[in-house]
Design an enzyme around this catalytic site. Structure first.
Site, short mmCIF file in Angstrom:
data_model
loop_
_atom_site.label_atom_id
_atom_site.label_comp_id
_atom_site.label_asym_id
_atom_site.label_seq_id
_atom_site.Cartn_x
_atom_site.Cartn_y
_atom_site.Cartn_z
CG HIS A 484 86.38 66.58 33.15
ND1 HIS A 484 87.17 66.32 32.06
CD2 HIS A 484 87.06 67.49 33.89
CE1 HIS A 484 88.28 67.03 32.13
NE2 HIS A 484 88.24 67.75 33.22
CE1 TYR A 600 96.44 66.46 37.54
CE2 TYR A 600 95.73 68.44 36.41
CZ TYR A 600 95.82 67.07 36.47
OH TYR A 600 95.29 66.30 35.46
CB THR A 613 95.33 65.74 30.52
OG1 THR A 613 94.82 64.73 31.41
CG2 THR A 613 94.18 66.48 29.86
#
Length: 783
Positions: A484, A600, A613
């Protein structure tokens, strides 16, 4: 041993008569072609750098300006208003190649034209940056566009229609703005109000007010200073502190997975499907290197930042070493993303063995049929794993500190270092699995088992440090496990869409399921990597494996396809599909746990340079009122519709604010880091940053490059992907609104929590979607 001899360019033998050299023409040919290929790439990068640097200008536009200037001069019209004459007077006389008046005049006009050209490029970029800084269009109602926005749209279209390369717009993208402290705290208090009682809210409001008046102004000044200096005031800190400094295992906690097409199947031949997929990936990498991929454009005209694509291939996360500073401060240990400009091979894992497979023969990319042959050779190889080799990749699945120590102790020299380099310097990692997985609509559990296999496998058949692992199951089904830190899900989704489209629409298969064409049997077989793993290292490997296995066994994953409706019928409710699903998740969570929680949802900030993001806090006061009305007694349907629309409008507005740089969490995160650097204690920030996300959600984009026409290929749908739960007692939910008639969900939780159950929550999601649809009397298909 023939292939071993071919791999050596020359050999020599010392004899009584001297030194006897033996040259391998084939090896020298490959070395020569490889060098030529490298120089071609360098020249392409130089050319692209120049073209990108002068965009929207081009050599042709420069030449046109020069010719226009010369032409007007020939007609005795001075469009330079005397500047050409000034330039001519400044040129040195009687030296160099411009001694004649004609030559001096031409050179002066060329210099003037170049100045006009450069000035035009600068003005274009500044104008486009100014236009792209306007985000009012996002807040206007659909079908009610203002005249100002219409004029803005015309300007953006005119300035962004010059056949851009992938990175052409990077310097024209605006910087992510730093929100005002007062606005951020106001939005934060608004976001926690539905989660706190009056006493708790008053306490938090007091902490926030104290922070806003006393501590925040000083921290904000440093943050604004960074925003002036850095390209993006968030992204570098986000990558470092959220990802690279994490010491917990990557598996389940950080890496996520991506699924294959689930309703159609191109071939059952494992090696053939992999051959096409790997070939398509290297084709994509070639386009990426040459910047031939079109930038992603919102509404077809607003460019998105492309910088995350740079590290898609040839990238590995290297575990951080413990230093003297790290001993005193554990947070000082950080992993590093190692990115190489070039890699000509992939690393492959099969039945406990590691292989190195070359992607090129000289300068030529191997064809899919050649790659199929190479992968089939690995599948047919009967050799057993070497001692300690089978579970070696478990080191990347366990704790980062243990992996860093083992890497330094056992893999810093000799054959272990050479083999580890072959893996870490590969374009990407390939896992050839012995089991089969696919989605069968008649067997709901099949999709969940498929997702579990992609998320963590058996904890030692994925190299979790690589930018991505391409996973190939025995029946030809594929998937990805993705690290990630280097990028977010839409980036790997762009690659995956290209691979699936190229595999299906352009490469194809024979009737027997093999790749098209004939293989070259003279290719050297894949190279088996060699290891010398001592018992001490094997003990560390086993320990990491047990840690990763405990994590994997604790994950409950429930994946399902929601069939009653998709975005087509949701739009008839006059709301956005994402808001519809998010409000349904709030209703489902309340029914599941009997309470609301901090939620979230990831949104992107790629309209800004190097944006990644931002968080949308989906649990709002409006959604709380709607959920309570749905769960407490009968209500008039019109009243429920009105409450739903208020909640939906609130969610959409928050999503737009997050996308336009006015979010909450990234700003508070950066203020917290500044406070740590300055040694300033803030009870408010400490509490905010410690709040657990018990419902973490993310929407996966269905299509970015539109390779599949939904009308022509309605069943060519990938099921999206998923991730592990963020909180031990919470849920992770990803969803893909896959066209007009279906939605895929991936729900994760932990068996160790008595409060959560992924399948139970999934069933609540189903029912919540149906109940909200019933409010608007939307006709549904049979479930």
């Amino acid at each position: 041993m023939a292939e071993a001899h071919q791999a050596v360019a020359f050999q020599f033998t010392v004899t009584p008569d001297g030194v006897d050299f033996r040259l391998s023409r084939e090896a020298l040919k490959h070395i020569y072609l490889s060098g030529i290929n490298s120089w071609k790439k360098r020249l392409i990068r130089i050319k692209n750098g120049i073209l990108r640097g002068v965009y929207p200008g081009s050599p042709t536009s420069w030449l046109a300006i020069v010719m226009a200037t010369v032409g007007f001069s020939y007609c005795e019209v001075d469009i330079s208003m005397g500047l050409v004459c000034c330039i001519q007077r400044c040129l040195p006389e009687r030296c160099g190649p411009y001694q004649t008046p004609q030559t001096r005049a031409l050179l002066s006009m060329a210099i003037f034209s170049t100045g006009v050209w450069v000035t035009g490029i600068f003005l274009f970029r500044q104008t486009l940056k100014l236009l792209l800084s306007y985000h009012g269009w996002m807040f206007e109602m659909h079908g009610k566009t203002s005249h100002f926005t219409k004029i803005w749209a015309i300007g953006v279209r005119l300035l962004s229609s010059q056949r851009p390369m992938l990175y052409s717009f990077q310097t024209s993208l605006p910087k992510l703005p730093v929100p005002g402290v007062r606005a951020t705290i106001q939005r934060y208090l608004e976001s926690v109000q539905p989660l706190l009682d009056d006493e708790e809210y008053y306490r938090m409001e007091t902490l926030a007010k104290e922070f806003q008046d006393k501590t925040a102004p000083r921290l904000q000044k440093y943050l604004i200073l960074k925003s002036w200096w850095a390209t993006n005031y968030v992204s570098d800190w986000w990558e470092e502190y959220i990802y690279l400094r994490g010491r917990t295992p990557l598996t389940v906690n950080s890496n996520y997975y991506v699924m294959d097409l689930v309703l159609v199947k191109n071939t059952d031949v494992q090696a053939a499907r992999l051959g096409n997929a790997v070939h398509a990936m290297i084709m994509y990498r070639r386009k990426l290197d040459r910047e031939e991929i079109k930038p992603v454009m919102a509404l077809g005209m607003v460019p998105m930042c492309s910088y995350q694509m740079e590290r898609m291939f040839n990238t590995t996360r290297i575990p951080g070493k413990e230093t003297g500073l790290a001993s005193a401060c554990p947070l000082a240990i950080t992993d590093v993303l190692q990115h190489l400009a070039e890699s000509r091979h992939v690393a492959v894992y099969h039945k406990g063995r590691f292989f190195k497979v070359w992607l090129y023969e000289g300068s030529r990319l191997l064809k899919p049929r050649d790659l199929e042959m190479q992968f089939q050779r690995i599948l047919d190889d009967p050799s057993p794993p070497q001692p300690g080799e089978e579970k070696l990749a478990a080191l990347t699945a366990g704790g980062r500190v243990e992996w860093a120590q083992a890497r330094q102790t056992f893999f810093s020299s000799g054959k272990n270092k050479a083999s580890l380099d072959a893996i870490e310097r590969a374009a990407f990692f390939v896992a050839l699995d012995e089991e089969s997985h696919c989605y069968s609509p008649d067997d709901e559990a099949s999709l969940s088992l498929y997702g579990k296999a992609l998320l963590h496998g058996n904890c030692y058949n994925r190299w979790f440090d690589k930018s991505f692992t391409l996973i190939s199951f025995k029946n030809g089904v594929l998937g990805l496990n993705t690290e990630h830190a280097w990028a977010d899900a839409p980036i790997i989704g762009h690659l995956w869409e290209f691979v699936l489209g190229t595999d299906t629409l352009h490469l194809g298969y024979t009737e027997s399921g093999h790749c098209l064409g004939e293989p070259n049997p003279m290719l050297a077989p894949p190279q088996r990597l060699q290891w010398d793993i001592p018992e001490q290292c094997q003990a560390v490997i086993e320990s990491s494996y047990q840690v990763a296995k405990a994590l994997a066994d604790d994950v409950e994953l429930y994946c399902f396809q929601f069939l009653p409706f998709g975005k087509g019928l949701i739009k008839k409710c006059r709301t956005s599909p994402d808001a519809f699903v998010q409000i349904a998740l709030q209703l489902a969570h309340f029914r599941d746990k009997g309470k609301f929680c901090l939620t979230y949802e990831a949104s992107m900030t790629r309209m800004f340079r190097e944006g990644r993001t931002e968080t949308v806090r989906s649990c709002t006061s409006e959604s709380k009122v709607f959920v309570q009305a749905m769960t407490k007694g009968p209500h008039v349907k019109a009243d429920l519709q009105n409450l739903f629309r208020k909640a939906s409008e609130k969610h959409q507005n928050m999503y737009r604010l997050a996308m336009t740089g006015a979010g909450i969490d990234r700003h508070l995160f950066c203020l917290y880091l500044v406070s740590k650097y300055l040694g300033v204690r803030s009870p408010f920030l400490a509490e905010v940053l410690s709040e657990p996300w018990r419902l973490s959600t993310s929407q996966i984009p269905q299509s970015q490059i539109r390779m599949f026409d939904p009308n022509q290929y309605p069943n060519y749908l990938a099921a999206g992907g998923g991730f592990g739960p963020v909180a031990d007692d919470g849920y992770g939910v990803s969803y893909m609104i896959a066209g007009e008639n279906t939605i895929f969900f991936h729900v994760s939780s932990k068996f160790s929590s008595s409060e959560t159950n992924a399948q139970r929550f999934g069933n609540h999601i189903r029912q919540a979607l149906l109940d909200i649809a019933d409010l608007f009397q939307v006709p549904k298909a049979n479930n």
